[in-house]
Design an enzyme around this catalytic site. Sequence first.
Site, mmCIF file in Angstrom:
data_model
loop_
_atom_site.group_PDB
_atom_site.id
_atom_site.type_symbol
_atom_site.label_atom_id
_atom_site.label_comp_id
_atom_site.label_asym_id
_atom_site.label_seq_id
_atom_site.Cartn_x
_atom_site.Cartn_y
_atom_site.Cartn_z
ATOM 1 N N HIS A 1 -0.478 5.944 -38.124
ATOM 2 C CA HIS A 1 -1.039 7.297 -38.028
ATOM 3 C C HIS A 1 -0.203 8.199 -37.119
ATOM 4 O O HIS A 1 -0.737 9.143 -36.548
ATOM 5 C CB HIS A 1 -2.489 7.226 -37.535
ATOM 6 C CG HIS A 1 -3.378 6.501 -38.492
ATOM 7 N ND1 HIS A 1 -3.698 7.009 -39.738
ATOM 8 C CD2 HIS A 1 -3.976 5.282 -38.422
ATOM 9 C CE1 HIS A 1 -4.477 6.140 -40.381
ATOM 10 N NE2 HIS A 1 -4.651 5.083 -39.598
ATOM 11 N N LYS B 1 1.937 -3.412 -17.888
ATOM 12 C CA LYS B 1 2.659 -4.300 -16.973
ATOM 13 C C LYS B 1 4.164 -4.153 -17.152
ATOM 14 O O LYS B 1 4.910 -4.067 -16.193
ATOM 15 C CB LYS B 1 2.219 -5.744 -17.246
ATOM 16 C CG LYS B 1 2.014 -6.583 -16.065
ATOM 17 C CD LYS B 1 0.701 -6.492 -15.346
ATOM 18 C CE LYS B 1 0.152 -5.155 -15.014
ATOM 19 N NZ LYS B 1 -1.173 -5.169 -14.458
ATOM 20 N N ARG C 1 0.816 -1.218 0.000
ATOM 21 C CA ARG C 1 0.000 0.000 0.000
ATOM 22 C C ARG C 1 0.848 1.266 0.000
ATOM 23 O O ARG C 1 0.322 2.383 -0.062
ATOM 24 C CB ARG C 1 -0.923 0.015 1.220
ATOM 25 C CG ARG C 1 -1.970 -1.085 1.205
ATOM 26 C CD ARG C 1 -2.896 -0.933 2.376
ATOM 27 N NE ARG C 1 -3.630 0.303 2.304
ATOM 28 C CZ ARG C 1 -4.818 0.455 1.744
ATOM 29 N NH1 ARG C 1 -5.410 -0.565 1.191
ATOM 30 N NH2 ARG C 1 -5.412 1.627 1.729
HETATM 31 C C1 F6R Z 1 -1.604 -2.005 -12.470
HETATM 32 C C2 F6R Z 1 -2.565 -1.917 -11.373
HETATM 33 C C3 F6R Z 1 -3.411 -0.708 -11.293
HETATM 34 C C4 F6R Z 1 -4.829 -1.072 -10.801
HETATM 35 C C5 F6R Z 1 -5.649 0.202 -10.593
HETATM 36 C C6 F6R Z 1 -7.083 -0.090 -10.217
HETATM 37 O O1 F6R Z 1 -0.962 -3.235 -12.504
HETATM 38 O O2 F6R Z 1 -2.656 -2.785 -10.551
HETATM 39 O O3 F6R Z 1 -3.464 -0.053 -12.516
HETATM 40 O O4 F6R Z 1 -5.421 -1.890 -11.742
HETATM 41 O O5 F6R Z 1 -5.050 0.978 -9.597
HETATM 42 O O6 F6R Z 1 -7.154 -0.860 -9.059
HETATM 43 P P1 F6R Z 1 -8.468 -1.656 -8.652
HETATM 44 O O7 F6R Z 1 -8.672 -2.722 -9.654
HETATM 45 O O8 F6R Z 1 -8.184 -2.179 -7.281
HETATM 46 O O9 F6R Z 1 -9.592 -0.659 -8.669
#
Ligand code: F6R
Length: 604
Positions: free
Chosen positions: A500, A481, A27
């Site tokens: 383009h 990714k 987090r």
């Molecule tokens: C990229 C990634 C982020 C999440 C985005 C949405 O690998 O993990 O782009 O996909 O922050 O997160 P959620 O799906 O939890 O709403």
Amino acid sequence: MCGIVGYVGEREALPIILNSLQRIEYRGYDSCGILVQDNNEGKIHVHKSMKSIAQLKKNMSKSEYAGTLGIGHTRWATHGVPSRRNAHPHFDCDGEIAVVHNGIIENFQALKEGPLSNCRFKSDTDTEVIPHLIHQSLEKFNHQTSQKSSIKDAVRECLSHLKGSYAIIATAKGFDGLVVARKDSPLIIGVGDRENFIASDVPAVLDQTNRIIYLEEGDIAVVKKDSIYIENGDSEVKREEKIIPWTIEDAEKGGYEHFMLKEIHEEPKAIIDTLRGYLSEDGINLGVEFDAGRILMVACGTSYYAALCGKYIIEHLAKVPVQVELASEFNYSDFVLDDMMVMAITQSGETADTLMALKKAKRFGCKTVAITNVVGSTATRIADDTIYVRAGPEIGVAATKSFIVQLVTFYLLGLSRAKMPERELVERIDDLKWIPQLAQVVLDEEDVNIQKHARYLAGYENVFFVGRGVNLSIALEGALKLKEVSYIHAEGYAAGELKHGPFALLTKDTPVIAILSRDHIYEKTLVNVKEIKARGAPVIAIAETGDDEVEKYVDRVIRVPKTSAIFSPIPNTVALHLLAYWTAKARRCEIDKPRNLAKSVTVE
Ligand code: F6R
């Protein structure tokens, strides 16, 4: 997006706090801090650091930080640069009230210059206003009632001054509990036996308990070792305790070097678990009335790319029009919402932009569905209905297995309303049952089929990903990714679009990864690939086993198993997830904790 944890019980708090923090380091990980309170000795121990939690675990000793109550924070900076002085917990002027916080206090500057102008601030954070406000409220109550007022009432008074989002844990010197509160940021209580745990996310407490209380918007709770009191508004409320089906093994690396690799390897199992939940001998039952004439999907990041793929899948199978919007754009747009069904796609169920989009859809009277991985998450409480994808806990910051099961959900949705002859439907459902094997075949050939190409790619700084139709979104996901874990600049494009503009960038130093599934536009995509080759860019194709044609036109081929076109995103995704992982590994990147990122983006 900052993780906060708390413990109150009979055991030493330090190791529990450190373990919990380590489990939710995804987090945020730019700095961290812990506080342990020794109520026998009347002492507070505080440690703030720019080091990783793993290093703190090595350096801090239980005897130096004795105490059975503690709080901790792992930071993803918003206000104030990453530094020890900005690390939490933050205190009032007397150093007696401590707070850890996840969220953003929007009016912190006005509070600092107004009611708190006499306070000494020691950090640049927005959070620091909270302990000062609690202190002021306590002083006011003491003065009014000449009795030591409860810290809970002071927290409540403090919150009435705050604009923004928060999940907080507050404690005070000599107090035998933790006061916690939430608004627009997640917070759970893990219920134990003569001990209780607090955390932003369930994985933080999974090694201690699977009995979870999800706090609701506006809840304030006082958590002590043998009691949990929760109120909302002026009255006490009861919140249901849920038993979480995840185990601690699900949230650990299980012998893999990184969570990302473990989670990619769990993709077949996640698909099986998701299918098992909704597909039986009697057909598909998602438990949600799916009869809308139009669908709007809102999402962010990887979930947005899944939604883009979902559009193709559902329109192809069910012939229901689907529109896809980035939640952060949708929230401030004049998008015309009529009687459409709005689906929020979100792994965590906590992404601030997606939650705002859900609320907007509700305000407009639309039926809403959350497609999420996290039981009891905020999205599930806002939406009218929920479809759970069953990925299990996803710890790696880069979403992988959750993406693939979001696709599975779209197959199920599409097939549950399929417009096709019965015989064809039966065939499609049979194909669907095979998709875990498609994913597994790619994984089984990881070392021969992917790793050498990843080592090659690791030497470049700019890469394009192209695909068409149902695989355009897979190209976008492949690029996202790769860039987030390997720091290679990568762009995903519709294969027909490079001419383009982006053609101007093609050189021998810009490899192009081309998804060449055998679909109705295969020939067209092959023409696009030839055009790319003619501009001197090396091409790596993702192509089906047995497609020998492709080798004539490209430099390298990553093989994926043959399948019907509509299911080709599954093996293609696994291949691209592995490619991103192994490229990042070859570049020695911090794969599970990419710089500047955090999982679960709970701020706008
Ligand atoms: C990229 C990634 C982020 C999440 C985005 C949405 O690998 O993990 O782009 O996909 O922050 O997160 P959620 O799906 O939890 O709403």
